[in-house]
Each structure stands twice: as C-alpha cells, then as structure tokens.
Scaffold this motif. Structure first.
Motif, mmCIF file in Angstrom:
data_model
loop_
_atom_site.group_PDB
_atom_site.id
_atom_site.type_symbol
_atom_site.label_atom_id
_atom_site.label_comp_id
_atom_site.label_asym_id
_atom_site.label_seq_id
_atom_site.Cartn_x
_atom_site.Cartn_y
_atom_site.Cartn_z
ATOM 1 N N ASP A 1 0.376 -1.683 0.035
ATOM 2 C CA ASP A 1 0.112 -0.339 0.176
ATOM 3 C C ASP A 1 1.140 1.022 -0.150
ATOM 4 O OD1 ASP A 1 -2.179 -1.644 -0.168
ATOM 5 O OD2 ASP A 1 -2.606 -1.508 2.549
ATOM 6 N N ALA A 2 2.007 0.863 0.716
ATOM 7 C CA ALA A 2 3.143 2.458 0.905
ATOM 8 C C ALA A 2 3.415 3.161 -0.330
ATOM 9 C CB ALA A 2 3.687 2.032 1.558
ATOM 10 N N LEU A 3 4.124 1.301 -0.719
ATOM 11 C CA LEU A 3 4.357 1.708 -2.804
ATOM 12 C C LEU A 3 3.616 2.465 -3.504
ATOM 13 C CD1 LEU A 3 6.885 -1.396 -2.406
ATOM 14 C CD2 LEU A 3 7.823 0.958 -2.344
ATOM 15 N N ARG A 4 2.503 2.106 -3.423
ATOM 16 C CA ARG A 4 1.658 2.396 -4.659
ATOM 17 C C ARG A 4 1.409 3.809 -4.405
ATOM 18 N NH1 ARG A 4 -3.363 -2.678 -4.001
ATOM 19 N NH2 ARG A 4 -1.906 -4.036 -5.513
ATOM 20 N N GLY B 1 3.140 5.924 -6.043
ATOM 21 C CA GLY B 1 2.677 5.563 -7.279
ATOM 22 C C GLY B 1 3.188 4.618 -8.805
ATOM 23 N N LEU B 2 4.202 4.367 -7.240
ATOM 24 C CA LEU B 2 4.512 2.216 -8.274
ATOM 25 C C LEU B 2 3.015 1.435 -8.047
ATOM 26 C CD1 LEU B 2 7.805 2.221 -6.258
ATOM 27 C CD2 LEU B 2 7.307 3.202 -8.378
ATOM 28 N N THR B 3 3.131 0.574 -9.391
ATOM 29 C CA THR B 3 2.483 -0.748 -9.023
ATOM 30 C C THR B 3 3.148 -2.062 -8.792
ATOM 31 O OG1 THR B 3 1.908 -0.119 -11.967
ATOM 32 C CG2 THR B 3 1.399 -2.117 -11.059
ATOM 33 N N CYS B 4 2.043 -2.864 -7.537
ATOM 34 C CA CYS B 4 2.946 -3.655 -7.082
ATOM 35 C C CYS B 4 1.508 -4.669 -6.886
ATOM 36 C CB CYS B 4 2.989 -2.834 -4.839
ATOM 37 S SG CYS B 4 3.755 -1.947 -5.501
ATOM 38 N N GLU C 1 8.103 0.696 6.934
ATOM 39 C CA GLU C 1 8.064 -0.327 7.063
ATOM 40 C C GLU C 1 9.754 -1.249 6.490
ATOM 41 O OE1 GLU C 1 5.160 0.924 5.891
ATOM 42 O OE2 GLU C 1 3.650 0.525 7.831
ATOM 43 N N THR C 2 9.551 -2.008 7.800
ATOM 44 C CA THR C 2 11.056 -3.025 6.726
ATOM 45 C C THR C 2 11.047 -3.909 5.751
ATOM 46 O OG1 THR C 2 11.959 -2.505 9.098
ATOM 47 C CG2 THR C 2 13.336 -3.691 7.819
#
Length: 290
Positions: free
Chosen positions: A19-22, A25-28, A73-74
């Motif tokens: 969720d944080a990467l999304r 702006g990234l596709t995960c 998050e790590t």
C-alpha cells in the motif's frame, strides 16, 4: 528501464509495504488467498498474503529505491549471488512470467495451490497455453501435483514461487512438450495417423461440437510432439512416422520443411508399397496447398 523487482517485507508487513509503494505511484502485486479465522467467536473469511514476505513491484530501479527509502515498514531488495562477483544482483522477474502468475493468482475464489520451487518438478509437465475462460492467454505447465486427482495449470516465478489451479481440459493447447518422446512409437504413430486423417476428412464441427474438436486437436498436437523427436531405423517405420507428422502438421495449419524432407527421404528409401504411395500423395496435396 521499468522491470518487476522483488522486495522482502518482514514482520508480516506485505500489505503495508504494498500500500505504501502504491501511494508512492508504483504498481505493486501481492498474491492473496482467503483464510478462515475465528474472531470474537465467529468464523470469518479474510484475504491474506498467499506467499510470505514477498512483494512484487514494477518500476525503474531508481524509482523503487526512492520509494523504498521513505517507507516506515522495513523491507529489503531480494537478491541472488552471482558467480565471480562480490555483490549479489537484484532479482528481476520477466514480464511474461509475472503476467502469467498474476492472471492465475488473482483469482482469489479459485482453489489456487502454492508451492516452493523445490516441491514441484516443472520439467515433467507439458508447456501449454489456455484458450478461453478467465485464464485466456495464460501460458504455464500442465502437471499432476500431489493430492490432486486432475492435472493442474502450473505457473511459476523461477526460484521464488509456484502456483497451481485446476482447469477445464478443452481449453488447453500444448505449446511445447518435454523432449523425452514417445515410448510406443508404432502405437502412437497409428493413432496419430487415424486422428489426423479424421480431422482432415471428417472433422467434428468446430462450433456445435467444440469440445470434441478441441480434444481431438489437443491429442494430435501431443502425439506430434512425442513422435517428432523419434526416428525409424527401418524404412517402413520411418515412413509411417514421416506420414503421421505430415498429416498432423496439415491439421495444425503449416507443414515444415523438416517434415517434408523427412517424407521425401523416406520415399527414397522405400520399395513400392501402399505406404510409399500414401506419402507421395500427401506430398502432392501439400504441394498443391490443400
């Protein structure tokens, strides 16, 4: 260049990292599956990560690094050692493998099975492509897996994860068979000639009898790949093999130069016979484009 990278999210933080990467702006992608849990005395179904610690992210190495640096998050890059290099390399998943994997594992209502790479021998299965249904266009391996009665569509991310799901046999096209070849050359040759002749002279209707047509076509392709790696020592055996391959390729829509040359070589070795005449007739039909 944008690619699929793999991150390791520790402490069961796969969804939080995703969720944080999304948000950056990234596709995960994190494959999910339902798990029944007891909450306050009641059983509830909850979507949970199907594979521990893995998060797949699409982007350039720089964009993933920048977004990763801002996470609370790590998480770590998933890497592999490289022979002759001190530094390991980041694991990158091919777009084709990733798309096949996503198409299968995103069907959360399907009974998807997950395995470690050392639990399934993909080399024992046949490479297939699916036509129709929710898995249309997906390529994978048709394989019998432990504790399942029917064969499964198996897709993998090399060295990381394997997923398997049941499929209907009528939507399967064999793309490439494993190279062991036929163990019953005379029997398989006779069967291939019979089935291919049926498809060329009196095929089932592709619209009203689609299931029968697909089953026949799939069996012809399977036998073709099992026999094309075999050779006949005796002239008659090689002649029947060559004829079977020629008929099968006509069913599949194209005749290769290799098969045509095998037929011509077989004819040159054989004495006058009905088999020799049949091969010559098929070569004539091929030459006329029929």
């Amino acid at each position: 260049m944008e690619q699929w990278f793999v991150l390791r999210a520790i402490f069961k933080k796969e969804l939080a990292v995703r969720d944080a990467l999304r948000q950056a702006g990234l596709t995960c992608y994190v494959p999910l599956r339902y798990r029944v849990e007891t909450q306050r005395g009641r059983k509830v179904r909850r979507l949970v990560p199907a594979i521990t610690e893995l998060v797949f992210v699409w982007g350039t190495e720089e964009s993933v690094r920048d977004a990763k640096a801002m996470l609370r998050e790590t998480c770590y890059w998933l890497v592999r050692p490289v022979t002759g290099q001190q530094r390991p390399e980041k694991i990158v998943v091919s777009d084709r493998d990733m798309q096949n994997f996503i198409r299968v594992t995103q069907q959360t209502e399907a009974n998807v099975l997950y395995f470690r790479p050392d639990e399934v021998r993909l080399s024992k299965g046949d490479h297939i492509r699916i036509h129709g249904g929710v898995f249309d266009g997906v390529e994978g391996v048709l394989l019998k897996v432990k504790d399942r009665r029917d064969k499964q569509l198996v897709v993998s991310i090399p060295d990381l994860a394997i997923a398997a799901v049941s499929i209907h046999p009528e939507v399967v096209e064999v793309v490439d068979e494993h190279p062991e070849g036929s163990r019953d050359i005379p029997g398989d040759t006779r069967t291939l000639i019979r089935l291919a002749t049926t498809m060329l002279t009196a095929p089932p209707d592709r619209d009203s009898a689609r299931h029968e047509w697909n089953m026949l076509h799939r069996e012809i392709v399977r036998l073709y790949h099992a026999l094309r790696v075999r050779k006949g020592i005796v002239a008659a055996t090689e002649g029947r093999l060559a004829l079977a391959l020629l008929l099968a390729e006509r069913v599949m829509g194209t005749v290769s130069d290799e098969t045509r040359q095998r037929c011509e070589a077989a004819v040159a070795r054989m004495r006058p016979s009905k088999l020799r005449e049949d091969i010559q007739n098929q070569l004539t039909l091929y030459g006329n484009g029929q």
